[in-house]
Design a protein around this motif. Structure first.
Motif: not given
Length: 138
Positions: A70-72, A77-78
């Motif tokens: 997760h890239q906040s 989300t990948h």
């Protein structure tokens, strides 16, 4: 199977679009011309075990398990899926032998996939699972 000849410029293009040591020229042409993102079954059979193979052998990860990053800041989300031979397959169908190149393909930045992918079934980072798999048994 039919054989064709291609010039050096076309071959260079195919090489630029291939995953080294995985794709055959036919795989690239199938992907580019037919939209088929899966490598040929022959290529899959020939590939070496991926980086997650020791985790599978240790019973810590299973084929089909989902990985998540997760890239906040970007609210992204990948996800990726573990293959039976320990590779990481991302949603566009490309498969990677190690987590970091897989995550780089998803985020478009150099990133430590071992430290950033979470194994969804266990809730643990791949790095933690790798350390457990490598630990000597008592």
């Amino acid at each position: 199977m039919r054989r064709i000849e291609i010039d050096d410029e076309v071959f260079s293009y195919l090489q630029s679009r291939s995953e080294p040591l995985i794709d055959t020229p036919n795989d690239v042409l199938r992907r580019e011309l037919l939209g088929d993102s899966r490598p040929s079954s022959e290529a899959v059979r020939k590939r070496r075990p991926g980086g997650l193979a020791p985790l599978i052998e240790a019973g810590l990860v299973s084929a089909g398990d989902v990985l998540e990053h997760h890239q906040s800041r970007l609210k992204r989300t990948h996800t990726a899926t573990v293959t039976a031979d320990g590779w990481i397959e991302i949603p566009d169908g490309r498969a990677f032998s190690r987590p970091s190149p897989a995550l780089k393909a998803q985020t478009h930045t150099v990133i430590n996939g071992w430290g950033q992918y979470t194994h969804v079934p266990s809730g643990r980072k791949l790095q933690e699972l790798r350390e457990e798999a490598a630990a000597p048994m008592n």
